[in-house]
Each structure stands twice: as C-alpha cells, then as structure tokens.
Scaffold this motif. Structure first.
Motif, short mmCIF file in Angstrom:
data_model
loop_
_atom_site.label_atom_id
_atom_site.label_comp_id
_atom_site.label_asym_id
_atom_site.label_seq_id
_atom_site.Cartn_x
_atom_site.Cartn_y
_atom_site.Cartn_z
N THR A 175 100.63 76.86 73.43
CA THR A 175 100.50 77.12 72.00
C THR A 175 101.66 76.49 71.25
OG1 THR A 175 101.77 79.17 72.00
CG2 THR A 175 99.42 79.33 72.59
N SER A 176 101.62 76.61 69.94
CA SER A 176 102.69 76.04 69.12
C SER A 176 104.02 76.71 69.37
CB SER A 176 102.32 76.13 67.63
OG SER A 176 102.08 77.48 67.27
N ALA A 177 104.02 77.90 69.98
CA ALA A 177 105.28 78.56 70.33
C ALA A 177 106.01 77.81 71.45
CB ALA A 177 105.02 80.00 70.76
N ASP A 178 105.29 76.98 72.18
CA ASP A 178 105.87 76.16 73.25
C ASP A 178 105.61 74.70 72.90
OD1 ASP A 178 107.04 75.34 75.63
OD2 ASP A 178 105.20 75.61 76.78
N ALA A 179 106.26 74.25 71.82
CA ALA A 179 105.94 72.96 71.23
C ALA A 179 106.39 71.81 72.11
CB ALA A 179 106.58 72.83 69.86
N GLU A 180 105.62 70.75 72.11
CA GLU A 180 106.00 69.50 72.78
C GLU A 180 106.89 68.66 71.87
OE1 GLU A 180 103.93 65.35 74.27
OE2 GLU A 180 102.72 66.93 73.39
N LEU A 181 106.56 68.65 70.58
CA LEU A 181 107.25 67.80 69.62
C LEU A 181 108.21 68.58 68.74
CD1 LEU A 181 104.18 65.72 68.39
CD2 LEU A 181 105.88 65.04 70.08
N ARG A 182 109.19 67.88 68.19
CA ARG A 182 110.05 68.49 67.17
C ARG A 182 109.17 68.95 66.01
NH1 ARG A 182 115.62 67.06 66.92
NH2 ARG A 182 115.53 66.99 64.66
N GLY A 183 109.44 70.14 65.52
CA GLY A 183 108.66 70.66 64.41
C GLY A 183 107.38 71.36 64.83
N GLY A 184 107.10 71.38 66.13
CA GLY A 184 105.91 72.09 66.60
C GLY A 184 104.62 71.36 66.29
N HIS A 185 103.52 72.02 66.59
CA HIS A 185 102.19 71.47 66.33
C HIS A 185 101.24 72.64 66.19
CE1 HIS A 185 98.43 69.18 67.06
NE2 HIS A 185 99.11 68.22 66.49
N ALA A 186 100.37 72.57 65.19
CA ALA A 186 99.55 73.73 64.85
C ALA A 186 98.53 74.08 65.93
CB ALA A 186 98.83 73.47 63.53
N ALA A 187 97.94 73.09 66.56
CA ALA A 187 96.87 73.35 67.51
C ALA A 187 97.42 73.66 68.90
CB ALA A 187 95.94 72.15 67.60
N HIS A 188 96.67 74.47 69.65
CA HIS A 188 97.04 74.66 71.05
C HIS A 188 96.69 73.40 71.83
CE1 HIS A 188 92.74 75.57 71.52
NE2 HIS A 188 92.91 75.31 72.80
N ALA A 189 97.24 73.29 73.02
CA ALA A 189 97.02 72.10 73.83
C ALA A 189 96.72 72.53 75.26
CB ALA A 189 98.25 71.20 73.80
N VAL A 190 95.97 71.68 75.96
CA VAL A 190 95.65 71.94 77.37
C VAL A 190 96.44 70.96 78.22
CG1 VAL A 190 93.82 72.08 79.09
CG2 VAL A 190 93.32 72.66 76.71
N ASP A 191 97.27 71.49 79.09
CA ASP A 191 98.09 70.70 79.99
C ASP A 191 97.64 70.91 81.43
OD1 ASP A 191 99.64 69.82 77.87
OD2 ASP A 191 101.26 71.26 78.24
N THR A 192 98.13 70.06 82.32
CA THR A 192 97.99 70.27 83.76
C THR A 192 99.38 70.37 84.36
OG1 THR A 192 96.07 68.80 83.72
CG2 THR A 192 96.89 69.45 85.86
N LEU A 193 99.54 71.31 85.29
CA LEU A 193 100.82 71.52 85.98
C LEU A 193 100.65 71.28 87.47
CD1 LEU A 193 103.75 72.74 86.29
CD2 LEU A 193 102.56 74.92 86.70
N LEU A 194 101.62 70.60 88.06
CA LEU A 194 101.79 70.55 89.51
C LEU A 194 103.17 71.07 89.84
CD1 LEU A 194 101.01 69.63 92.41
CD2 LEU A 194 102.08 67.43 91.86
#
Length: 200
Positions: A175-194
């Motif tokens: 979610t935006s609470a765990d932002a990838e970019l500076r300033g966050g991002h409104a939409a949630h995102a789907v990642d893959t983890l290994l």
C-alpha cells in the motif's frame, strides 16, 4: 531504461527517486539476521544499502547509474557504504556475501539476473529479491507496464537451485504506507518476493 536514461532521471529528481527506507518486507526479513556482509544490487540512490549499514552490515551498493551513486554517497551515512558502479549482468563481487538483496530490478532476462545474484550468496547466507509482479499491471500500481520484465513467483523460485531453501516466495500487496517512490503513491501495488537461504 539504460544507464544514460537512469542518469537523466536521477539528475531531474529533487534529492532522489526512491522512498527513504527499503520495502517493509526487506526490513522485516533483514531485521532478524545477524549483521555480516551485504550486497545491495541496483542500489539506486542508496536507501537499502544505507539502512543496512546503519544496522551494522558491511555493505556494498552496486548500480550502473553514476548519478544515482552520487546521490547515495552524499546522503547521511553514505561514507559507511562501499559504492560500486557496475551492471548486474557483468559485475562480479570480490567475495561472496552473507546477504544479497535486490529491490525493483527489472531486466529483459530477470531470471538470469537473479540466478547470478544467487551465486554471490555465501553458504548460510540469504537472498532477498522483491519487485513488481506481472499482476501489478491490472492492479494499476506504479511500475513497468511490460509483462516480459515483471516477476512471478514461479520465475523467482526457478532462479535458485537445490543449494537454496526457499523460505518464502509469493505475491505481496503493498500500500501507499510502504511507498516505493519519494512522496508515496496513491494506488496499491502487487509485488513478488523471494526469500531464500543458501543451505550448501
């Protein structure tokens, strides 16, 4: 994007591209590990490498963008990390590491890149890879829109061999609470983890 394009992106950024801290799952996994040597692959402007170094890891941050590394070394704590300009497809570390981590590195042959990174993990060490899942496109999350360079759990699981125990491999919803970019991002995102541990 090639190195020149990333250089331009970093030059145009106001103090960096990425959020101040690594993804939450990277913080969670590495917080339980005893600090040793670490390699942060595609370190960008250094958020993961700096976070690890501040927690006692002897860290090398590798990226092919000179502009990214210039931002990284100028950040607080930047002198505690060894910064190396290198391309994951050709660079080799001088020694294996207790932790190899990569966040949001997407290439035309990502499986081969992850397999190369796995070779850098010392016996008993840990490999952590997180990036955009192919389902992120439909979810509307920030990130590449070319499915050919995006991750799936099967792709990441298949990139490590029988020397590794796969502790966790699957999709994550960020979610935006765990932002990838500076300033966050409104939409949630789907990642893959290994998350894999080299057992031999």
């Amino acid at each position: 994007m090639d190195a020149a394009q990333w250089d331009e992106r970093y030059r145009a950024s106001a103090g960096g591209v990425w959020a101040a801290e690594p993804p939450a799952v990277v913080r969670e996994i590495t917080a339980s590990l005893h600090p040793g040597t670490a390699i942060d692959v595609a370190t960008g402007d250094g958020r993961t490498a700096l976070w690890l170094a501040a927690r006692g890891w002897t860290t090398t941050g590798v990226d092919f963008s000179a502009e990214a590394l210039a931002l990284a070394v100028a950040r607080p704590g930047g002198d505690a990390v060894t910064w190396v300009r290198g391309d994951v497809t050709t660079w080799e570390p001088p020694a294996s590491a207790d932790l190899v981590v990569s966040c949001y590195l997407h290439l035309s042959d990502s499986a081969a890149a992850v397999a190369r990174m796995a070779e850098w993990v010392a016996p008993g060490g840990v490999l952590v890879v997180v990036g955009h899942d192919v389902d992120n496109i439909a979810a509307g999350g920030h990130g590449p829109s070319d499915p050919a360079i995006l991750y799936t759990p099967a792709l990441l699981r298949g990139a490590v061999d029988e020397r590794f125990h796969v502790a966790r491999c699957g999709q994550l919803v960020r979610t935006s609470a765990d932002a990838e970019l500076r300033g966050g991002h409104a939409a949630h995102a789907v990642d893959t983890l290994l998350h894999a541990v080299r057992v031999r």
